[in-house]
Design an enzyme around this catalytic site. Structure first.
Site, short mmCIF file in Angstrom:
data_model
loop_
_atom_site.label_atom_id
_atom_site.label_comp_id
_atom_site.label_asym_id
_atom_site.label_seq_id
_atom_site.Cartn_x
_atom_site.Cartn_y
_atom_site.Cartn_z
N CYS A 339 0.82 -1.21 0.00
CA CYS A 339 0.00 0.00 0.00
C CYS A 339 0.86 1.26 0.00
O CYS A 339 0.52 2.25 -0.69
CB CYS A 339 -0.95 0.00 1.19
SG CYS A 339 -0.13 -0.12 2.79
N HIS A 473 -1.75 0.36 7.50
CA HIS A 473 -2.30 0.69 6.18
C HIS A 473 -2.07 2.17 5.89
O HIS A 473 -1.83 2.97 6.81
CB HIS A 473 -3.79 0.37 6.12
CG HIS A 473 -4.36 0.35 4.74
ND1 HIS A 473 -3.74 -0.26 3.67
CD2 HIS A 473 -5.52 0.88 4.24
CE1 HIS A 473 -4.48 -0.12 2.60
NE2 HIS A 473 -5.57 0.57 2.91
N ASP A 494 -8.06 4.37 -1.93
CA ASP A 494 -7.46 3.27 -1.18
C ASP A 494 -6.80 2.29 -2.14
O ASP A 494 -7.45 1.79 -3.07
CB ASP A 494 -8.54 2.56 -0.36
CG ASP A 494 -7.98 1.61 0.67
OD1 ASP A 494 -6.82 1.14 0.49
OD2 ASP A 494 -8.67 1.34 1.65
#
Length: 560
Positions: A339, A473, A494
């Site tokens: 991520c 995250h 995201d």
């Protein structure tokens, strides 16, 4: 015919017996009849007999036994004799069961101090000091001192002290010598000095310890060693879990994970061998060039949002949008750990479209994940964030290591772009919310329109998006909504969202669904800590060197 109770000599007349006793026994040097002790006074001999030979007295303690009191002017009584024999004329008559008191202060029960010789001759009792016959109990007014170690009772404390000291000196050997026994083992010594040295050796562990103590110590050491091994094993397992979680366990990086995923797809029949080899060739070409292959990229999202807010969303008072930004989803090669890299790709795609930063990124394309890893390693070599480099052991390529806000800061600084890390280290609202985070983001987007006029409903700021990090995250903030009731809502891209979900923002019929997926209200951002990375401008060479020096102790700006 009369027989001497001491030596057994037989004499006819009583006067001859008295003379024999006086010359042969009373005037001789006193000595113990049960051992070789001699050359002591009668007081010392008396105390010796009572304390060193108590067992012989107990065997001869019955009624009718005889007692011999040796020394000048002393009395000697034989068994069955009702007369006194001494030079001083004083006499004593012992009756069975009676107690007798002497002038030296010792009280003796009938048979309590009798002694028996080793020969078959009749036993004799030895006593020193003038004696007198007493047929009744001693006076109650006379003080008495009892020995704590035997049945002897004395009226003089000094005599009792001498008697007890003989007890404490230990038993006497057959040769009449004192024996000093070690209280910790069975060793026997002839003097107290040798015993003391021996005991000190016990205490210094210079002699063999007790086998039981040795066994207990060994078991304790084994248990301690086992406990330490279990703790070390548990720590190692926890460390391996952390390594696996953060992708530094040596299982390979982006390339290896992609190949394994495709191999499993072939095994399941989801991918043909021909397609597998074609995709593998494309992967190798992308890695060799350092350019992302674009398979997870979605372009035109900000333009679609601009059109959506112009035609819909009537419950918003104001909407702020960042500069155009492409969305990058995680792929099979970085799912679960990529991520941070994907958010940097989003930020990089936006910076390329802004005139202020495009000159720095001229001829640069959005890098692939392995290339981003090598860019971070190059930044570390410039001297940026040495603590972070040490954390990753100076290596990211070929790993699945997670990156966060500090690595994004390092990348931007290495590219000559100024940035800040803002740390919202604790909740500042009810139910664990972060209202100050929303306020800060509003101030960030409002900086492009500082006029006193009321801002329009939709504001395209042209500012770079914000990198938003929390535990485990990270995401990219591309806009902010202000509702009619005054509440705020973030617009967040995201990396965990699929390409199909991202592309719902591009079609009119799925606008509402796509916007609903990217909205984040305060109640949905309730992690304990958040960090933002915001781009602030271009660095001069001098500013860049200063940033490198300051990154040795890299600190975030804390709010509050």
């Amino acid at each position: 015919m009369l027989t001497c109770e001491i030596c057994g000599e037989e004499l006819l007349l009583e006067e001859d017996m008295k003379t024999h006793l006086l010359l042969s026994h009373l005037e001789r040097e006193p000595h113990c009849p049960l051992c070789s002790l001699s050359g002591v006074s009668f007081d010392e001999l008396r105390v010796h007999v009572l304390s060193a030979h108590p067992e012989d007295q107990d065997r001869e303690g019955g009624p009718g036994q005889s007692m011999f009191v040796s020394g000048s002017g002393q009395s000697t009584c034989g068994s069955g004799l009702d007369q006194s024999i001494c030079g001083s004329g004083s006499s004593v008559r012992l009756k069975a069961g009676q107690k007798h008191t002497t002038q030296n202060g010792c009280l003796l029960s009938g048979g309590a101090a009798s002694l028996q010789e080793q020969s078959p001759e009749p036993s004799a009792r030895f006593w020193k000091g003038p004696m007198q016959e007493v047929d009744s109990e001693p006076s109650k007014a006379e003080p008495q001192f009892s020995c704590p170690l035997c049945s002897l009772v004395c009226s003089s404390p000094s005599v009792l002290q001498d008697h007890v000291e003989l007890h404490l000196q230990g038993p006497v050997s057959d040769q009449g010598q004192r024996r000093f026994e070690c209280p910790m083992c069975s060793a026997v010594f002839s003097n107290s000095f040798s015993l003391q040295e021996h005991v000190e050796q016990h205490l210094d562990h210079n002699v063999d310890p007790d086998p039981d103590l040795q066994l207990a110590s060994q078991l304790q050491q084994e248990e301690e060693l086992k406990r330490r091994q279990e703790e070390a094993q548990q720590e190692q397992q926890e460390f391996k879990k952390l390594q696996r979680r953060f992708g530094v366990d040596g299982r390979g990086g982006y390339r290896r994970q992609t190949e394994r995923t495709m191999e499993r797809a072939v095994a399941r029949g989801l991918l043909t061998p021909a397609d597998f080899h074609c995709r593998r060739v494309e992967l190798m070409e992308s890695l060799a060039s350092g350019v992302d292959d674009g398979t997870t990229r979605t372009q035109g999202i900000l333009s679609a949002l601009h059109e959506f807010y112009q035609t819909d969303c009537k419950d918003c008072v104001h909407v702020w949008l960042s500069a155009d930004t492409d969305h990058y989803s995680s792929s099979v090669g970085d799912r679960g750990w990529g991520c941070g890299y994907r958010n940097f790709q989003m930020l990089f795609s936006s910076l390329k479209m802004i005139d202020t930063y495009s000159s720095l990124l001229q001829d640069k394309v959005v890098p692939c994940i392995p290339r981003i890893q090598s860019m971070i390693e190059e930044a570390w070599k410039e001297g940026l964030d040495p603590q972070g480099a040490s954390h990753f052991n100076q290596r990211l390529q070929g790993t699945r290591a997670w990156i966060g806000a500090t690595e994004i800061y390092v990348l931007l600084t290495s590219l000559g772009i100024s940035s800040r890390i803002i740390d919202f280290h604790q909740p500042t609202g009810t139910a664990g919310t972060h209202p100050l985070l929303f306020d800060w983001i509003k101030q960030y987007f409002c900086q492009s329109s500082r006029s006193n006029r009321l801002p329009p409903k939709l504001i395209q700021t042209g500012l770079p998006p914000l990198y938003l990090q929390h535990q485990g995250h990270s995401r990219t903030v591309v806009g902010l909504e202000q509702k009619k009731k005054g509440s705020f809502c973030l617009l967040v891209l995201d990396p965990g969202s699929s390409v199909s979900d991202s592309r719902k923002l591009l079609r009119r019929d799925t606008w509402s669904t796509g916007v609903r997926l990217i909205r984040k209200f305060p109640h949905s951002l309730k992690h304990r800590q958040y960090q933002l990375v915001s781009v602030q401008g271009v660095l001069s060479p001098e500013d860049k060197q200063m940033k490198i020096l300051n990154s040795r102790t890299l600190r975030a700006e804390r709010i509050p």
